[in-house]
Every structure is written in C-alpha cells, then in structure tokens.
Design a protein around this motif. Structure first.
Motif, PDB file in Angstrom:
ATOM      1  N   VAL A  22      -2.484   3.804  -3.012  1.00  0.00           N
ATOM      2  CA  VAL A  22      -2.721   2.795  -3.884  1.00  0.00           C
ATOM      3  C   VAL A  22      -2.222   1.208  -3.301  1.00  0.00           C
ATOM      4  CG1 VAL A  22      -2.778   4.085  -6.029  1.00  0.00           C
ATOM      5  CG2 VAL A  22      -0.619   3.087  -5.264  1.00  0.00           C
ATOM      6  N   SER A  23      -2.935   0.333  -3.732  1.00  0.00           N
ATOM      7  CA  SER A  23      -2.650  -0.954  -3.118  1.00  0.00           C
ATOM      8  C   SER A  23      -2.360  -1.951  -4.500  1.00  0.00           C
ATOM      9  CB  SER A  23      -3.694  -1.600  -2.498  1.00  0.00           C
ATOM     10  OG  SER A  23      -3.950  -0.793  -1.431  1.00  0.00           O
ATOM     11  N   THR A  48      -5.358  -1.073  -7.942  1.00  0.00           N
ATOM     12  CA  THR A  48      -6.135   0.029  -7.656  1.00  0.00           C
ATOM     13  C   THR A  48      -7.127   0.680  -8.775  1.00  0.00           C
ATOM     14  OG1 THR A  48      -5.005   0.455  -5.664  1.00  0.00           O
ATOM     15  CG2 THR A  48      -6.437   2.171  -6.440  1.00  0.00           C
ATOM     16  N   ALA A  97     -10.078  -0.975  -4.152  1.00  0.00           N
ATOM     17  CA  ALA A  97      -8.828  -1.918  -4.373  1.00  0.00           C
ATOM     18  C   ALA A  97      -9.620  -3.274  -3.856  1.00  0.00           C
ATOM     19  CB  ALA A  97      -7.707  -1.274  -3.446  1.00  0.00           C
ATOM     20  N   THR A 108     -11.230   2.906  -1.506  1.00  0.00           N
ATOM     21  CA  THR A 108     -10.127   3.189  -0.944  1.00  0.00           C
ATOM     22  C   THR A 108      -9.801   4.928  -1.437  1.00  0.00           C
ATOM     23  OG1 THR A 108      -7.532   2.912  -1.099  1.00  0.00           O
ATOM     24  CG2 THR A 108      -8.755   2.596  -3.124  1.00  0.00           C
ATOM     25  N   CYS A 149       0.674  -0.995   0.007  1.00  0.00           N
ATOM     26  CA  CYS A 149      -0.141  -0.021   0.137  1.00  0.00           C
ATOM     27  C   CYS A 149       0.868   1.193  -0.131  1.00  0.00           C
ATOM     28  CB  CYS A 149      -0.819   0.000   1.239  1.00  0.00           C
ATOM     29  SG  CYS A 149      -1.878  -1.127   1.270  1.00  0.00           S
TER      30      CYS A 149
END
Length: 377
Positions: free
Chosen positions: A232-233, A337, A324, A300, A224
């Motif tokens: 963002v993941s 993401t 995500a 997210t 992450c």
C-alpha cells in the motif's frame, strides 16, 4: 508464528494457491509451454498467498524458486532455505521439494531433469530462459487477498498517523524515518519505500530520501508498506502552527485532482480514461503543467506500481483491481491506495484511510469524497 505473518487461514491459502495455479497453467497452455519458473519475490508472494522467499531485501529475486508444469509444482532451493520455506511458506500447498547442497550450482540441471524440453519460461530470465512477465495474472485480487490488503492498509495508515503525531520540531528526517520503520516492522510490515522531507526539501524534491535535515514547521511522510507481498502507498503532511495560505491552496488543489483520479477509477473504464480525467482536473485547478513534473501512479498490488499510467494506457478496469494515484503540486501531494468494487456506480474502496486523521470533503462531478487534510499541530 506471529499473527502478522499468518496470511489468512490454512484452508484459505490452500484454495488461493490452487486458483492461482489454474491461472498460471492456463497461461502456460495458451503459450504452448511445458513449464514456468518463478523466482521474483512478488510472484512468489502472489502464488503462495503471501509467502516470503527472500533472505536479503536488496534483490527482487528470492532464494527459493517455484517450477510449475502442466501437472505438478516444485520448490527448488538449497539445503539452507528448504527447511524454513517448507514449514512456514509452502506447508500443505502441494509443492514437491527439490533441494540441493548450497555448494553445488545445480538448479539448471535439476530443472532439465523435470522439464525435458526447451519450452519453458521464467519471470526473471534465469538460466538462459526466455523472460515472460505474469504480472497481469495478479489481477483481479481474490477475496482473501483483499482481506489481507485491507488489514495492511489499516495498519500502515495507523502507523503513519501515530508517527506524525509523535514527530517534533528539532527531530531529523532520519529520526522520523526510524520511528516509522520501527512501527512498521513491529507488526510485520516491511518499509518498501520511506521518504521523509521537512520544510524546504518538500518543495525541492518529489522523492526526498531522509537526511539529517531537522524539522522546523512542515513535514511530508511518503510510504510504500509491504506485507505478505502486497504493497500500500500513502502520503501525509504535518504543519506546526498556522498553515500558509498558498500551501492550503496547493493542498486543496492536489486533493481535487486526487478526487478526480479516484472517483474516475471504475469498472469498465480504461486506465487512460482515468489519467485524462486527472490531467483535466490539474487544468481546472490552475496547475495545468504540474502533472508533467511527476508520474501520477497506476495499478498496484504486489508492486508499488505495476506500471505508470498514461493517457494511452488501454487496460480495462475490472472489480478487485488495486490502484495508487499520487497527484502532486509542488509542495503538496495526495495519495492513498484504493480497490475497485463490483458496482461501477460505486466509488472505489480506500484501503489506507485512518479515522484518526483530519479529513477534508472534496466534490467531483456531484460525488463527495474525503481526502486527507494537513495535520496541524
């Protein structure tokens, strides 16, 4: 100031903060409040267009607070933090500075002077106030936020690709995590979550913190990545030598489930609708019970996940909403993401896709989507 610390142009950030103050003041008015106090890092970043109010990263609460009334906005902090935050985070945004000596515990008294009533709330319950979440105000994301988000996704995915190509058998999970942290921090990205697993630890744990375990053949990288408050993941896998058939089968199944989640994430549907579509794909791939072993992700933005989606999640999806999803099948996982677009007939935009990573084409209900394959070395 380094390029990575610039959250859009000066004028963009001014207009962005103004629009968000309107959202927040509408909430204040609707709830018949006189003021709202922001201290959480996520909300500070959201309101200021990507600003930082923290010193240490171990707390969700920052060292600078923002007090928003119906007509004015104030920045409250001690004399240590005020010079930096005024110059680098709040310049030109109209926040009135309220500084106090670091050795004087006076924030509550200062707030009472500004807000002459008890009708105010905060995001963290500070000073005995009533806690009130404003996470729902974060969505939908504004165009300048989406621009920053896309840049973060591209940078983060490139970093992951580069480290996955540099990793070698014999390296410890610590070493690989260190390479990734270096790659992130060198371009202003904070590693909010950094999970590394090699070989048997991949199947054993869904959240494998890095250890001294040394890579032999199989590597999982889960991150992450945070910049300007946005997160963002993504997850990627590397295998040295021929990929075992069972692993190929599990990875393909996870990609199919992920395709169901992503392609079902459209404006007008509910989060629960998407969740149920993903669970159904688990069943169709022959792994019906795997969804019970780990959460499936969810919305997210300024949080790694605002909440964990479920079949009863009623939120109506709108354009500019980030998600995500992270479906997993023991030993395999698929995660990126995405952000929803205006036309509900169009698939969401994937923010963390790197053209240099090997991809596989996956079909779901007549649509084709590219999902990350295993990088074979």
């Amino acid at each position: 100031m380094p390029t990575a610390r610039i959250a859009g142009s000066f004028m963009q950030r001014m207009s962005e903060t103004g629009l968000k103050l309107e959202r927040l003041r509408a909430c204040i008015s609707e709830r018949k409040l006189d003021a709202y106090l922001i201290s959480l890092r996520s909300n500070f970043a959201w309101l200021t267009g990507g600003g930082y109010n923290h010193v240490g990263m171990s707390s969700d609460t920052g060292a600078v607070s923002l007090l928003v009334t119906r007509t004015r906005a104030y920045a409250l902090t001690d004399n240590i933090e005020m010079p930096r935050v005024q110059r680098e985070e709040l310049a030109g945004k109209g926040f009135i500075p309220v500084a106090y000596a670091w050795y004087q515990a006076v924030p509550a008294a200062r707030i009472r002077r500004i807000v002459d009533s008890s009708r105010w709330c905060s995001d963290d319950g500070a000073f005995g106030s009533h806690p009130l979440s404003i996470t729902e105000l974060h969505a939908p994301l504004l165009p300048q936020e989406i621009e920053r988000y896309a840049a973060l996704g591209a940078d983060a995915s490139r970093c992951v690709t580069a480290v996955c190509r540099r990793a070698r058998p014999g390296m410890s999970e610590y070493e690989i995590a260190g390479m990734l942290a270096h790659a992130f921090l060198s371009i202003g990205i904070l590693p909010a979550v950094l999970l590394i697993a090699a070989d048997e630890r991949i199947r054993a744990f869904r959240h494998p913190l890095p250890t001294s375990n040394k890579l032999r053949r199989h590597l999982m990288v889960v991150v992450c990545a945070q910049r300007h408050g946005l997160i963002v993941s993504l997850t990627r896998f590397v295998h040295f030598g021929k990929v075992p058939r069972d692993l190929e089968r599990r990875h393909a199944a996870a990609a199919l489930v992920d395709a169901a989640f992503i392609l079902s994430t459209r404006s007008g549907r509910t989060v629960g609708d998407v969740f149920r579509a993903g669970v159904e794909m688990y069943r169709r791939t022959g792994f019906a019970a795997e969804w019970k072993l780990h959460h499936q992700g969810g919305p997210t933005g300024y949080h790694a996940r605002e909440y964990r989606a479920g079949a009863d999640s009623r939120e109506k999806i709108v354009p500019g909403r980030a998600f995500a999803w992270n479906p997993s099948i023991t030993g395999a996982k698929s995660e990126d993401t995405i952000i929803t677009v205006e036309n509900p007939d169009d698939a969401p935009r994937i923010l963390t896709e790197d053209p240099a990573w090997p991809m596989m084409a996956v079909e779901y209900e007549g649509d084709i989507i590219r999902r990350p394959d295993i990088l074979v070395r």
